[in-house]
Write a protein that holds these residues in place. Sequence first.
Motif, PDB file in Angstrom:
ATOM      1  N   ILE A   1       0.980  -1.225  -0.007  1.00  0.00           N
ATOM      2  CA  ILE A   1       0.080   0.006   0.072  1.00  0.00           C
ATOM      3  C   ILE A   1       0.936   1.272  -0.006  1.00  0.00           C
ATOM      4  CG2 ILE A   1      -0.273   0.048   2.567  1.00  0.00           C
ATOM      5  CD1 ILE A   1      -2.697   1.153   0.002  1.00  0.00           C
TER       6      ILE A   1
ATOM      7  N   TYR B   1       8.798  -1.361  -8.740  1.00  0.00           N
ATOM      8  CA  TYR B   1       9.283  -2.691  -8.736  1.00  0.00           C
ATOM      9  C   TYR B   1       8.635  -3.704  -7.613  1.00  0.00           C
ATOM     10  CZ  TYR B   1      13.217  -1.061 -11.441  1.00  0.00           C
ATOM     11  OH  TYR B   1      13.913  -0.283 -12.616  1.00  0.00           O
TER      12      TYR B   1
ATOM     13  N   VAL C   1       4.319 -10.221  -4.687  1.00  0.00           N
ATOM     14  CA  VAL C   1       3.025  -9.981  -5.329  1.00  0.00           C
ATOM     15  C   VAL C   1       2.694  -8.585  -4.602  1.00  0.00           C
ATOM     16  CG1 VAL C   1       0.571 -10.877  -4.798  1.00  0.00           C
ATOM     17  CG2 VAL C   1       2.771 -12.431  -4.444  1.00  0.00           C
TER      18      VAL C   1
ATOM     19  N   GLY D   1       0.465  -5.674  -3.219  1.00  0.00           N
ATOM     20  CA  GLY D   1      -0.148  -5.880  -2.216  1.00  0.00           C
ATOM     21  C   GLY D   1       0.719  -6.105  -0.930  1.00  0.00           C
TER      22      GLY D   1
ATOM     23  N   ARG E   1       1.815  -6.753   2.171  1.00  0.00           N
ATOM     24  CA  ARG E   1       1.315  -7.274   3.699  1.00  0.00           C
ATOM     25  C   ARG E   1      -0.289  -7.211   3.617  1.00  0.00           C
ATOM     26  NH1 ARG E   1       4.782  -3.913   7.886  1.00  0.00           N
ATOM     27  NH2 ARG E   1       5.743  -3.208   6.090  1.00  0.00           N
ATOM     28  N   LEU E   2      -0.796  -6.848   2.453  1.00  0.00           N
ATOM     29  CA  LEU E   2      -2.303  -6.856   2.424  1.00  0.00           C
ATOM     30  C   LEU E   2      -2.411  -7.982   1.453  1.00  0.00           C
ATOM     31  CD1 LEU E   2      -3.346  -2.956   1.771  1.00  0.00           C
ATOM     32  CD2 LEU E   2      -2.895  -4.293   3.849  1.00  0.00           C
TER      33      LEU E   2
ATOM     34  N   SER F   1      -5.438 -12.200   4.992  1.00  0.00           N
ATOM     35  CA  SER F   1      -4.574 -12.822   6.205  1.00  0.00           C
ATOM     36  C   SER F   1      -3.500 -11.807   6.791  1.00  0.00           C
ATOM     37  CB  SER F   1      -3.650 -13.848   5.594  1.00  0.00           C
ATOM     38  OG  SER F   1      -3.104 -13.271   4.493  1.00  0.00           O
ATOM     39  N   GLY F   2      -3.583 -10.464   6.262  1.00  0.00           N
ATOM     40  CA  GLY F   2      -2.668  -9.703   6.595  1.00  0.00           C
ATOM     41  C   GLY F   2      -3.313  -8.257   7.065  1.00  0.00           C
TER      42      GLY F   2
ATOM     43  N   LYS G   1      13.202  -8.168  -8.497  1.00  0.00           N
ATOM     44  CA  LYS G   1      13.747  -7.833  -7.205  1.00  0.00           C
ATOM     45  C   LYS G   1      14.999  -6.770  -7.291  1.00  0.00           C
ATOM     46  CE  LYS G   1      16.033  -9.861  -3.058  1.00  0.00           C
ATOM     47  NZ  LYS G   1      16.696 -10.820  -2.947  1.00  0.00           N
TER      48      LYS G   1
ATOM     49  N   PHE H   1       9.542  -0.496   1.266  1.00  0.00           N
ATOM     50  CA  PHE H   1       9.636  -1.492   2.165  1.00  0.00           C
ATOM     51  C   PHE H   1      10.772  -1.500   3.153  1.00  0.00           C
ATOM     52  CE2 PHE H   1      13.185  -2.583  -0.830  1.00  0.00           C
ATOM     53  CZ  PHE H   1      14.121  -3.218  -0.085  1.00  0.00           C
TER      54      PHE H   1
ATOM     55  N   THR I   1       4.279 -12.248  13.344  1.00  0.00           N
ATOM     56  CA  THR I   1       3.232 -12.672  13.798  1.00  0.00           C
ATOM     57  C   THR I   1       2.518 -13.643  12.816  1.00  0.00           C
ATOM     58  OG1 THR I   1       2.524 -10.391  14.775  1.00  0.00           O
ATOM     59  CG2 THR I   1       0.600 -11.931  13.714  1.00  0.00           C
TER      60      THR I   1
ATOM     61  N   TRP J   1       3.988 -13.648   9.279  1.00  0.00           N
ATOM     62  CA  TRP J   1       4.524 -12.396   8.817  1.00  0.00           C
ATOM     63  C   TRP J   1       5.648 -11.885   9.727  1.00  0.00           C
ATOM     64  CZ3 TRP J   1       2.276 -10.543   4.624  1.00  0.00           C
ATOM     65  CH2 TRP J   1       1.132 -11.006   4.281  1.00  0.00           C
TER      66      TRP J   1
ATOM     67  N   GLU K   1       6.758   3.778   9.787  1.00  0.00           N
ATOM     68  CA  GLU K   1       6.282   2.176  10.710  1.00  0.00           C
ATOM     69  C   GLU K   1       6.538   2.459  12.061  1.00  0.00           C
ATOM     70  OE1 GLU K   1       5.530  -1.742   8.810  1.00  0.00           O
ATOM     71  OE2 GLU K   1       6.683  -0.839   7.401  1.00  0.00           O
TER      72      GLU K   1
ATOM     73  N   SER L   1       2.526   1.357  12.542  1.00  0.00           N
ATOM     74  CA  SER L   1       2.359   0.732  11.387  1.00  0.00           C
ATOM     75  C   SER L   1       0.893   0.338  10.963  1.00  0.00           C
ATOM     76  CB  SER L   1       3.198  -0.652  11.582  1.00  0.00           C
ATOM     77  OG  SER L   1       2.836  -1.418  10.294  1.00  0.00           O
ATOM     78  N   ALA L   2       0.265   0.810   9.975  1.00  0.00           N
ATOM     79  CA  ALA L   2      -0.912   0.552   9.659  1.00  0.00           C
ATOM     80  C   ALA L   2      -1.138   1.181   8.159  1.00  0.00           C
ATOM     81  CB  ALA L   2      -1.917   1.369  10.606  1.00  0.00           C
ATOM     82  N   MET L   3      -2.077   0.718   7.381  1.00  0.00           N
ATOM     83  CA  MET L   3      -2.155   0.971   6.083  1.00  0.00           C
ATOM     84  C   MET L   3      -2.360   2.634   5.811  1.00  0.00           C
ATOM     85  SD  MET L   3      -5.434  -1.527   4.992  1.00  0.00           S
ATOM     86  CE  MET L   3      -5.797  -2.703   6.153  1.00  0.00           C
TER      87      MET L   3
HETATM   88  C1  FAD Z   1      -0.872  -9.958  10.170  1.00  0.00           C
HETATM   89  C2  FAD Z   1      -1.217  -8.371  10.082  1.00  0.00           C
HETATM   90  C3  FAD Z   1      -2.284  -7.625  10.264  1.00  0.00           C
HETATM   91  C4  FAD Z   1      -2.498  -6.518  10.081  1.00  0.00           C
HETATM   92  N1  FAD Z   1      -3.592  -5.626  10.566  1.00  0.00           N
HETATM   93  C5  FAD Z   1      -3.778  -4.375  10.108  1.00  0.00           C
HETATM   94  C6  FAD Z   1      -5.033  -3.792  10.219  1.00  0.00           C
HETATM   95  O1  FAD Z   1      -6.013  -4.451  10.560  1.00  0.00           O
HETATM   96  N2  FAD Z   1      -4.941  -2.320   9.806  1.00  0.00           N
HETATM   97  C7  FAD Z   1      -3.997  -1.636   9.334  1.00  0.00           C
HETATM   98  O2  FAD Z   1      -4.106  -0.481   8.977  1.00  0.00           O
HETATM   99  N3  FAD Z   1      -2.828  -2.116   9.161  1.00  0.00           N
HETATM  100  C8  FAD Z   1      -2.619  -3.558   9.601  1.00  0.00           C
HETATM  101  N4  FAD Z   1      -1.526  -4.227   9.349  1.00  0.00           N
HETATM  102  C9  FAD Z   1      -0.382  -3.412   8.973  1.00  0.00           C
HETATM  103  C10 FAD Z   1      -0.288  -3.119   7.649  1.00  0.00           C
HETATM  104  O3  FAD Z   1      -0.584  -4.190   6.828  1.00  0.00           O
HETATM  105  C11 FAD Z   1       0.883  -2.507   6.977  1.00  0.00           C
HETATM  106  O4  FAD Z   1       1.379  -1.544   7.911  1.00  0.00           O
HETATM  107  C12 FAD Z   1       1.023  -2.201   5.469  1.00  0.00           C
HETATM  108  O5  FAD Z   1       0.332  -3.128   4.665  1.00  0.00           O
HETATM  109  C13 FAD Z   1       2.552  -1.876   4.959  1.00  0.00           C
HETATM  110  O6  FAD Z   1       2.611  -1.660   3.563  1.00  0.00           O
HETATM  111  P1  FAD Z   1       3.753  -1.095   3.011  1.00  0.00           P
HETATM  112  O7  FAD Z   1       3.358  -1.235   1.787  1.00  0.00           O
HETATM  113  O8  FAD Z   1       4.471  -0.140   3.665  1.00  0.00           O
HETATM  114  O9  FAD Z   1       4.580  -2.491   3.033  1.00  0.00           O
HETATM  115  P2  FAD Z   1       4.512  -4.050   2.495  1.00  0.00           P
HETATM  116  O10 FAD Z   1       3.205  -4.232   2.455  1.00  0.00           O
HETATM  117  O11 FAD Z   1       5.395  -4.964   3.258  1.00  0.00           O
HETATM  118  O12 FAD Z   1       5.042  -3.739   0.963  1.00  0.00           O
HETATM  119  C14 FAD Z   1       6.475  -3.856   0.772  1.00  0.00           C
HETATM  120  C15 FAD Z   1       6.566  -4.510  -0.788  1.00  0.00           C
HETATM  121  O13 FAD Z   1       8.002  -4.485  -1.082  1.00  0.00           O
HETATM  122  C16 FAD Z   1       8.275  -5.478  -1.747  1.00  0.00           C
HETATM  123  N5  FAD Z   1       9.887  -5.603  -1.828  1.00  0.00           N
HETATM  124  C17 FAD Z   1      10.618  -6.000  -0.703  1.00  0.00           C
HETATM  125  N6  FAD Z   1      11.839  -5.905  -1.089  1.00  0.00           N
HETATM  126  C18 FAD Z   1      11.883  -5.838  -2.267  1.00  0.00           C
HETATM  127  C19 FAD Z   1      13.065  -5.544  -3.303  1.00  0.00           C
HETATM  128  N7  FAD Z   1      14.321  -5.683  -3.111  1.00  0.00           N
HETATM  129  N8  FAD Z   1      12.343  -5.341  -4.646  1.00  0.00           N
HETATM  130  C20 FAD Z   1      11.424  -5.280  -4.920  1.00  0.00           C
HETATM  131  N9  FAD Z   1      10.093  -5.330  -4.173  1.00  0.00           N
HETATM  132  C21 FAD Z   1      10.605  -5.426  -2.872  1.00  0.00           C
HETATM  133  C22 FAD Z   1       7.589  -6.874  -0.893  1.00  0.00           C
HETATM  134  O14 FAD Z   1       7.419  -7.820  -1.670  1.00  0.00           O
HETATM  135  C23 FAD Z   1       6.306  -5.911  -0.526  1.00  0.00           C
HETATM  136  O15 FAD Z   1       5.518  -6.517  -1.550  1.00  0.00           O
HETATM  137  C24 FAD Z   1      -1.348  -5.619   9.833  1.00  0.00           C
HETATM  138  C25 FAD Z   1      -0.112  -6.202   9.116  1.00  0.00           C
HETATM  139  C26 FAD Z   1      -0.060  -7.506   9.329  1.00  0.00           C
HETATM  140  C27 FAD Z   1       1.115  -8.503   8.791  1.00  0.00           C
END
Ligand code: FAD
Length: 467
Positions: free
Chosen positions: A10, A32, A36, A38, A40-41, A53-54, A239, A276, A304, A395, A423, A427-429
């Motif tokens: 996200i 990049y 997948v 999404g 952690r979504l 599941s996330g 990657k 990330f 978790t 996770w 984060e 940490s939240a969406m």
């Molecule tokens: C079990 C669980 C429950 C949760 N519950 C909630 C909730 O109810 N409400 C809420 O708001 N938040 C919740 N969260 C937190 C929320 O999901 C995260 O804060 C948010 O999704 C983080 O998004 P992000 O894009 O920052 O990171 P990520 O979703 O981790 O995205 C990072 C992306 O980067 C990619 N990546 C990593 N390294 C590389 C690389 N070298 N090259 C290319 N790609 C790479 C990864 O594959 C990944 O897809 C929960 C999290 C978990 C795990």
Amino acid sequence: MKLAVIGAGIGGAAAAHFLRLQFGKEVKIDVYEKAVVGGRLATVTVNNQQYESGGSVIHSLNLHMQDFVKKLGLKHRREVAIKTAIFNGDQFILEETDWYLLNLFRLWWRYGISFLRLQMWVEEIMEKFMRIYKYQAYGHAFSTVEELLRSLGGDRFVNMTHRSVAESLLELGVSQRFIDEVIAAVMRVNYGQSVSIPAFVGAVSLVGAQANLWSVEGGNKLVCSGLLKLANANLIHGKVTAISLHNSEENTLYKVRYETEEENQSDLYDIVIIAFPLHHEMANITFEDFKPPITAFPGSYHHTVSSIIHGYLNSSYFGFPDPKLFPFASILTTDSPDLFFSSIGNICPVNISSAFRRKQPQEAAIWKVFSHQPLSKQELKTLFRSYYSVQDTDWLAYPHYNSDKKIPPIILHNNLYYLNGIEWAASAMEMSAVGAKNVALLAYNRWYQHLDKIDQKDLMHKIKTEL
Ligand SMILES: Cc1cc2nc3c(=O)[nH]c(=O)nc-3n(C[C@H](O)[C@H](O)[C@H](O)COP(=O)(O)OP(=O)(O)OC[C@H]3O[C@@H](n4cnc5c(N)ncnc54)[C@H](O)[C@@H]3O)c2cc1C
């Protein structure tokens, strides 16, 4: 002009969207993703139905998430009412009923006015947090997470990232019993951690325990793929392995090296955003030629395990020998050494038809269990009379919070930015979305030298007088 975003969770998807809004349609935006879209979504499938599941729940005042869903033509998933209870490993210590007044009375009886004090605290923080939407609408950005927090709630917000939620609430007059029973249960279900986590993330966690929550019909991850399309971003399934400096005649560019299934390649960019976590076990890229060097940040992410289980709950374990009489769909837990799980809930699929009804407690249903480690056979047998399937996702879910960790920087180099430091505030969406808009505004304001739009003090007052 070429921009790169690394990571399509996200945070990365929202960053691509906001970069497009800021820099216009002429720039090229590559995103990049090594796995997948999404991140952690994500969902898992049981009997042809998908379940989150996330990251699963979103607050109604999370305005960026609301806006994304509206822009993308997505819908809120219909809510199906549930009752929650708190289990201490031996018995339920707090049980929700169908009666609002009775629930209030029970809270008052057990905890005095602690819950009112808490409510006021959370609302005040929420109200101040909402200022960010106005600041961002006026194009203001912050060069550090601390500056962002300070603009919203002064030094108090920054200090809230250093002292524990328990300490802050005790000071407010919230009782120790309320903290040990209710606050601990909320911290465990949302962050798998204890009341020693910092007060800011604690407050975000408490906001996430309120009634007005929603999720996206079809799955929250649809927001990520939708935003990438809306941004007209070029998604590269690869990657990223390294980022290095490349000096051209006019300016410094960033060389991004990446691996796809077929080959290793590289490309040059004016601006790069890392979306990330760059903490030890997740920092999978190297930074070359940077002075001072850029290395992984200290601290770690909390494991978790989210187990999606199709089975019959063992209600006897919770003191209800007759499963038909078991009234709860969501069970939170206190910090007890005997407990091997943080929470268990009867969950709905991401698509809910109008005919959908929650399973009766004696029927086989889909349950989500959060725990620190995968459940053993014995633990599964404790929680379920029998089960058809178990799907675990282990996770690295959110930071392992403690109060002495410094929040990582946003600016890693002139035009190289890091999104996930936010984060470490919480940490939240929505936090990722707020961070994404901030990083897009910061990159834009720095690129075009709009320095009056960065780290402005007393913004609330300035914006009012601008009006
Ligand atoms: C079990 C669980 C429950 C949760 N519950 C909630 C909730 O109810 N409400 C809420 O708001 N938040 C919740 N969260 C937190 C929320 O999901 C995260 O804060 C948010 O999704 C983080 O998004 P992000 O894009 O920052 O990171 P990520 O979703 O981790 O995205 C990072 C992306 O980067 C990619 N990546 C990593 N390294 C590389 C690389 N070298 N090259 C290319 N790609 C790479 C990864 O594959 C990944 O897809 C929960 C999290 C978990 C795990």
